[in-house]
Design an enzyme around this catalytic site. Structure first.
Site, PDB file in Angstrom:
ATOM      1  N   ASP A  14     -15.575 -48.966  -2.011  1.00  0.00           N
ATOM      2  CA  ASP A  14     -15.658 -49.755  -0.773  1.00  0.00           C
ATOM      3  C   ASP A  14     -14.772 -50.998  -0.801  1.00  0.00           C
ATOM      4  OD1 ASP A  14     -17.526 -47.912   0.104  1.00  0.00           O
ATOM      5  OD2 ASP A  14     -19.206 -49.082  -0.666  1.00  0.00           O
ATOM      6  N   LYS A  17     -10.036 -49.103   0.656  1.00  0.00           N
ATOM      7  CA  LYS A  17      -8.973 -48.128   0.365  1.00  0.00           C
ATOM      8  C   LYS A  17      -8.451 -47.504   1.652  1.00  0.00           C
ATOM      9  CE  LYS A  17     -11.917 -45.940  -2.248  1.00  0.00           C
ATOM     10  NZ  LYS A  17     -12.975 -46.962  -2.333  1.00  0.00           N
ATOM     11  N   GLY A  41     -16.715 -43.165   2.137  1.00  0.00           N
ATOM     12  CA  GLY A  41     -16.656 -43.602   3.535  1.00  0.00           C
ATOM     13  C   GLY A  41     -15.503 -44.582   3.628  1.00  0.00           C
ATOM     14  N   HIS A  42     -14.393 -44.141   4.201  1.00  0.00           N
ATOM     15  CA  HIS A  42     -13.187 -44.973   4.269  1.00  0.00           C
ATOM     16  C   HIS A  42     -12.976 -45.404   5.720  1.00  0.00           C
ATOM     17  CE1 HIS A  42     -11.559 -42.950   0.348  1.00  0.00           C
ATOM     18  NE2 HIS A  42     -12.724 -43.535   0.190  1.00  0.00           N
ATOM     19  N   GLN A 219     -14.237 -43.595  -4.179  1.00  0.00           N
ATOM     20  CA  GLN A 219     -15.055 -44.402  -5.094  1.00  0.00           C
ATOM     21  C   GLN A 219     -14.162 -45.448  -5.783  1.00  0.00           C
ATOM     22  OE1 GLN A 219     -15.708 -40.621  -5.365  1.00  0.00           O
ATOM     23  NE2 GLN A 219     -16.761 -41.235  -3.530  1.00  0.00           N
TER      24      GLN A 219
HETATM   25  P1  GDP Z   1     -13.235 -47.919   1.277  1.00  0.00           P
HETATM   26  O1  GDP Z   1     -14.369 -47.005   0.989  1.00  0.00           O
HETATM   27  O2  GDP Z   1     -12.599 -48.459   0.048  1.00  0.00           O
HETATM   28  O3  GDP Z   1     -12.214 -47.351   2.227  1.00  0.00           O
HETATM   29  O4  GDP Z   1     -13.875 -49.188   2.014  1.00  0.00           O
HETATM   30  P2  GDP Z   1     -15.001 -49.165   3.180  1.00  0.00           P
HETATM   31  O5  GDP Z   1     -14.374 -48.725   4.435  1.00  0.00           O
HETATM   32  O6  GDP Z   1     -16.225 -48.458   2.708  1.00  0.00           O
HETATM   33  O7  GDP Z   1     -15.411 -50.685   3.211  1.00  0.00           O
HETATM   34  C1  GDP Z   1     -14.472 -51.696   3.427  1.00  0.00           C
HETATM   35  C2  GDP Z   1     -14.929 -52.512   4.637  1.00  0.00           C
HETATM   36  O8  GDP Z   1     -14.210 -53.731   4.669  1.00  0.00           O
HETATM   37  C3  GDP Z   1     -14.634 -51.852   5.958  1.00  0.00           C
HETATM   38  O9  GDP Z   1     -15.618 -52.195   6.883  1.00  0.00           O
HETATM   39  C4  GDP Z   1     -13.285 -52.426   6.359  1.00  0.00           C
HETATM   40  O10 GDP Z   1     -13.076 -52.422   7.759  1.00  0.00           O
HETATM   41  C5  GDP Z   1     -13.438 -53.840   5.851  1.00  0.00           C
HETATM   42  N1  GDP Z   1     -12.199 -54.513   5.427  1.00  0.00           N
HETATM   43  C6  GDP Z   1     -11.165 -54.002   4.730  1.00  0.00           C
HETATM   44  N2  GDP Z   1     -10.284 -54.975   4.429  1.00  0.00           N
HETATM   45  C7  GDP Z   1     -10.778 -56.121   4.945  1.00  0.00           C
HETATM   46  C8  GDP Z   1     -10.340 -57.479   4.924  1.00  0.00           C
HETATM   47  O11 GDP Z   1      -9.307 -57.840   4.362  1.00  0.00           O
HETATM   48  N3  GDP Z   1     -11.154 -58.390   5.566  1.00  0.00           N
HETATM   49  C9  GDP Z   1     -12.310 -58.028   6.196  1.00  0.00           C
HETATM   50  N4  GDP Z   1     -13.032 -58.979   6.786  1.00  0.00           N
HETATM   51  N5  GDP Z   1     -12.748 -56.753   6.206  1.00  0.00           N
HETATM   52  C10 GDP Z   1     -11.997 -55.832   5.588  1.00  0.00           C
HETATM   53  P1  IMO Z   2     -15.885 -44.965  -1.269  1.00  0.00           P
HETATM   54  O1  IMO Z   2     -14.837 -43.897  -1.448  1.00  0.00           O
HETATM   55  C1  IMO Z   2     -19.235 -47.031  -3.131  1.00  0.00           C
HETATM   56  C2  IMO Z   2     -21.903 -44.616  -5.619  1.00  0.00           C
HETATM   57  C3  IMO Z   2     -23.315 -44.383  -5.152  1.00  0.00           C
HETATM   58  C4  IMO Z   2     -24.030 -44.306  -6.476  1.00  0.00           C
HETATM   59  C5  IMO Z   2     -23.021 -43.566  -7.357  1.00  0.00           C
HETATM   60  C6  IMO Z   2     -23.259 -42.089  -7.481  1.00  0.00           C
HETATM   61  O2  IMO Z   2     -16.288 -45.183   0.140  1.00  0.00           O
HETATM   62  O3  IMO Z   2     -15.483 -46.206  -1.978  1.00  0.00           O
HETATM   63  P2  IMO Z   2     -22.828 -40.062  -5.812  1.00  0.00           P
HETATM   64  O4  IMO Z   2     -23.372 -39.777  -4.456  1.00  0.00           O
HETATM   65  O5  IMO Z   2     -21.339 -40.166  -5.865  1.00  0.00           O
HETATM   66  O6  IMO Z   2     -23.369 -39.133  -6.853  1.00  0.00           O
HETATM   67  O7  IMO Z   2     -23.428 -41.515  -6.187  1.00  0.00           O
HETATM   68  O8  IMO Z   2     -21.756 -43.806  -6.770  1.00  0.00           O
HETATM   69  N1  IMO Z   2     -20.854 -44.224  -4.651  1.00  0.00           N
HETATM   70  C7  IMO Z   2     -20.099 -45.095  -3.969  1.00  0.00           C
HETATM   71  N2  IMO Z   2     -20.146 -46.443  -3.912  1.00  0.00           N
HETATM   72  N3  IMO Z   2     -18.277 -46.369  -2.446  1.00  0.00           N
HETATM   73  C8  IMO Z   2     -18.195 -45.019  -2.511  1.00  0.00           C
HETATM   74  O9  IMO Z   2     -17.185 -44.320  -1.971  1.00  0.00           O
HETATM   75  C9  IMO Z   2     -19.157 -44.319  -3.269  1.00  0.00           C
HETATM   76  N4  IMO Z   2     -19.390 -43.023  -3.513  1.00  0.00           N
HETATM   77  C10 IMO Z   2     -20.408 -42.982  -4.375  1.00  0.00           C
HETATM   78  O10 IMO Z   2     -23.777 -45.451  -4.354  1.00  0.00           O
HETATM   79  O11 IMO Z   2     -24.178 -45.600  -7.006  1.00  0.00           O
HETATM   80 MG    MG Z   3     -16.401 -46.787   1.391  1.00  0.00          MG
END
Ligand code: GDP
Ligand code: IMO
Ligand code: MG
Length: 424
Positions: A14, A17, A41-42, A219
Site C-alpha cells: 500500500d 505502487k 489493491g492498487h 504487496q
Molecule cells: P498500492 O497498493 O501500493 O498501489 O497502494 P494503495 O492504492 O493500496 O494505497 C495508497 C493510497 O495512497 C491510495 O489511496 C492512493 O491514492 C494514495 N496516495 C498515493 N500516493 C499519494 C501521495 O503522494 N499523497 C497522498 N495524499 N495520497 C497518495
Molecule cells: P498491495 O499490493 C498491504 C497482507 C495482509 C496480511 C498478509 C497476508 O495493495 O500493496 P494474504 O491475503 O496475502 O495471505 O495476507 O499480507 N497483504 C497486504 N498488505 N497491501 C497489500 O497489497 C497486501 N496484500 C496482502 O494484510 O497481513
Molecule cells: Mg494496496
C-alpha cells in the site's frame, strides 16, 4: 534504458505502487503483474475517478499497454472478469490487451474457504485478506493446484475435480454443497480462455523486439514469504528477484529496479511493526492519510518511517531509486521522526533489520527527530519549492536509509509529484 524495469513495494504494501505504475506506464509497452492476486489493491485515478486494480496491471488506463499476468500470479477468474467490466465501464477497453499465463495458479472457490477457515481457527491469525492466496500457493507447491492452462480445458478441469475429491479431505463435501459457486467459477473459464497462453514467452519476445516491459509487484518487500517476518507475510516472492523467476528471465536483463515507499509506515494485518504509533499520533496519520485498506477496508496500522527496514529493503532489492509517497500527509506536525536503529533487551543495539518476528516484536526504535513543517505541499512541483524542513526530512531519509530518492508524491493524483533525479 534497457527493456525490463521492476517496480515494487519497499515496505509493507500500500505504498502507492498503483499510482506510479500508472504514471510510468505511459513510457512502457507492457505492464505485467508477476506475483500475488486479488489480495492487492492498487489505487488509480481515471479523469478524477478512483479505480482500484486488484489483479489487472496498473497500466490498464493506458490504451496501448499490453496487460499481462505472469506465472507467479494467483488468479481469481470471477473477480478478474468483474474487474475487467469495471474498467471497461469507464470506456477503456481491456480485453484486446490482456494476456494470462497458462502457468498461473487459479484461486478456486475452495481456496478462500480454506483461508477463512484457518484464519478463524488460528490462535494468532495472520490477518490475511481472506482471498485464498496462501492456500492457492500451497496447493501449487503440493502440485495439486489448478493452473490456468488446465482450468480452460474442460477435460483437465474435471480431472482436477476428481483428483481433489480423491486426495483432499473435505473437498468433495465442499464441492457438492457449493454448486452455484462452482458453476459460476467454471463458466468464467470459457470467457477467459481466449487470453490464456504462454504470456512469459510472448513478453520476452516483445522485449527482444524492442518493447519496454514494466514488471509490477504487489504487496511489499517486508511481506515477502522468505525475507519478511514469517509467518506474518504473504505467500509469494514480493522482492525484485521474483520478477525474473515469474517471467523466466535471465536476471541480468533487468535494467532498473524501483521501490515505492511512504514517508511514514503502514501495515495491515498482524505481525511486528517496531515504529507503530498506537496513540493519537497514529490515529492522526490514519485519518489524514486515509489509511484504510483498498481491498478489505481494514484500518491500516500507522507509524514513523523506519530507516532500518528501508536499508534492509535496499539490500535485498538493489533499488536504483525510491519513489516516496505521501509526504503531504506529514504537513502540520511539529516534529517528524525516523527510526535509525533498534534497541533489543538482550541483543542491544541493532543496526540491521531482524526479520525474525520474535526479535522484531521485542525491539524499541531509536529515533532521530527533525523539525516538521506546517505548509500544505500538494502544489509543490520541485524540491526547492518544498519547505526547508521537508527538504531536510527527505535528505535525512536518504542519509539514514542509504537510498536515492527518485521522486516524491505530494498527493494522490499522478500530477502530484516531484522528480528529484532522472526517473526510469
Ligand atoms: P498500492 O497498493 O501500493 O498501489 O497502494 P494503495 O492504492 O493500496 O494505497 C495508497 C493510497 O495512497 C491510495 O489511496 C492512493 O491514492 C494514495 N496516495 C498515493 N500516493 C499519494 C501521495 O503522494 N499523497 C497522498 N495524499 N495520497 C497518495
Ligand atoms: P498491495 O499490493 C498491504 C497482507 C495482509 C496480511 C498478509 C497476508 O495493495 O500493496 P494474504 O491475503 O496475502 O495471505 O495476507 O499480507 N497483504 C497486504 N498488505 N497491501 C497489500 O497489497 C497486501 N496484500 C496482502 O494484510 O497481513
Ligand atoms: Mg494496496
Amino acid at each position: 534504458m534497457g527493456n525490463y524495469t521492476v517496480l515494487i513495494g519497499a515496505q509493507w504494501g500500500d505504498e502507492g505502487k498503483g499510482k506510479w505504475a500508472d504514471t510510468l506506464a505511459a513510457q512502457f509497452d507492457w505492464v505485467a503483474r508477476y506475483q500475488g492476486g486479488n489480495n492487492a489493491g492498487h489505487t488509480l485515478y481515471y479523469h478524477g475517478k478512483k479505480v482500484v486494480a486488484h489483479q489487472i496491471p496498473s497500466g490498464a488506463l493506458h490504451p496501448t499497454c499490453t496487460l499481462a499476468l505472469l506465472s507467479g500470479v494467483v488468479l481469481n477468474p470471477v473477480q478478474l472478469l468483474a474487474e475487467i467490466a469495471e474498467i471497461e465501464a469507464l470506456g477503456v477497453s481491456v480485453r484486446p490487451r490482456l494476456l494470462l499465463s497458462d502457468k498461473a495458479a487459479v484461486i478456486t472457490p475452495w481456496h478462500p474457504y480454506l483461508d477463512q477457515l484457518s484464519e478463524s481457527k488460528a490462535e494468532t491469525p495472520i490477518g490475511t485478506t481472506r482471498k485464498g492466496i496462501g492456500p492457492t500457493y500451497a496447493d501449487q507447491s503440493l502440485r495439486i493446484g489448478l493452473r490456468m492452462g488446465a482450468y480452460i480445458d474442460p477435460q483437465a478441469q474435471q480431472a482436477w475435480v476428481r483428483k481433489m475429491c480423491q486426495q483432499v479431505e473435505g473437498f468433495e463435501a465442499f464441492y457438492r454443497s457449493h454448486e452455484a459457486e462452482w458453476a459460476t467459477f467454471f463458466a468464467a473459464a470459457k470467457e477467459l480462455a481466449p487470453w490464456v497462453g504462454p504470456a512469459e514467452a510472448l513478453c520476452r519476445e516483445a522485449a527482444r523486439a524492442g518493447k519496454q516491459v514494466l514488471l509490477e509487484g504487489a504487496q511489499g518487500t517486508l511481506l515477502d514469504l522468505a525475507h519478511g517476518s514469517y509467518p506474518f507475510v504473504t505467500s509469494s516472492c514480493t522482492v525484485a528477484a521474483g520478477a525474473a523467476v515469474s517471467l523466466g528471465l535471465d536476471p541480468r536483463k533487468i535494467s532498473k529496479i524501483y521501490g515505492i515507499g511512504k514517508a511514514y509506515l503502514t501495515r495491515v494485518g498482524s505481525g511486528p511493526f517496531p515504529t507503530e504509533l498506537e496513540d493519537a499520533q497514529g490515529e492522526w496519520l490514519r485519518a489524514k492519510g486515509q489509511e484504510f485498506g483498498a481491498t478489505t477496508g481494514r484500518p491500516r496500522r500507522c507509524g514513523w518511517f523506519d530507516a532500518v527496514a528501508m536499508r534492509y529493503a535496499q539490500e535485498i532489492n538493489g533499488f536504483d531509486g525510491i519513489y516516496l509517497n505521501k509526504l503531504d500527509i506529514l504537513s502540520g506536525l511539529d516534529e517528524v521522526k525516523i527510526a535509525i536503529a533498534y534497541s533489543h533487551p538482550t541483543l542491544g543495539r541493532l543496526e540491521n533489520y531482524p526479520a525474525d518476528p520474535t526479535i522484531l516484536e521485542a525491539v524499541t526504535p531509536i529515533y532521530e527527530s527533525y523539525p516538521g513543517w506546517k505548509e500544505a505541499i500538494e502544489t509543490c512541483r520541485s524540491f526547492e519549492a518544498l519547505p526547508l524542513a521537508a527538504q531536510g526530512f527527505l535528505r535525512a531519509i536518504e542519509r539514514t536509509s542509504g537510498v536515492r530518492l527518485a521522486a516524491i508524491g505530494v498527493g494522490p493524483q499522478p500530477e502530484h509529484r516531484i522528480y528529484l533525479s532522472e526517473a526510469v
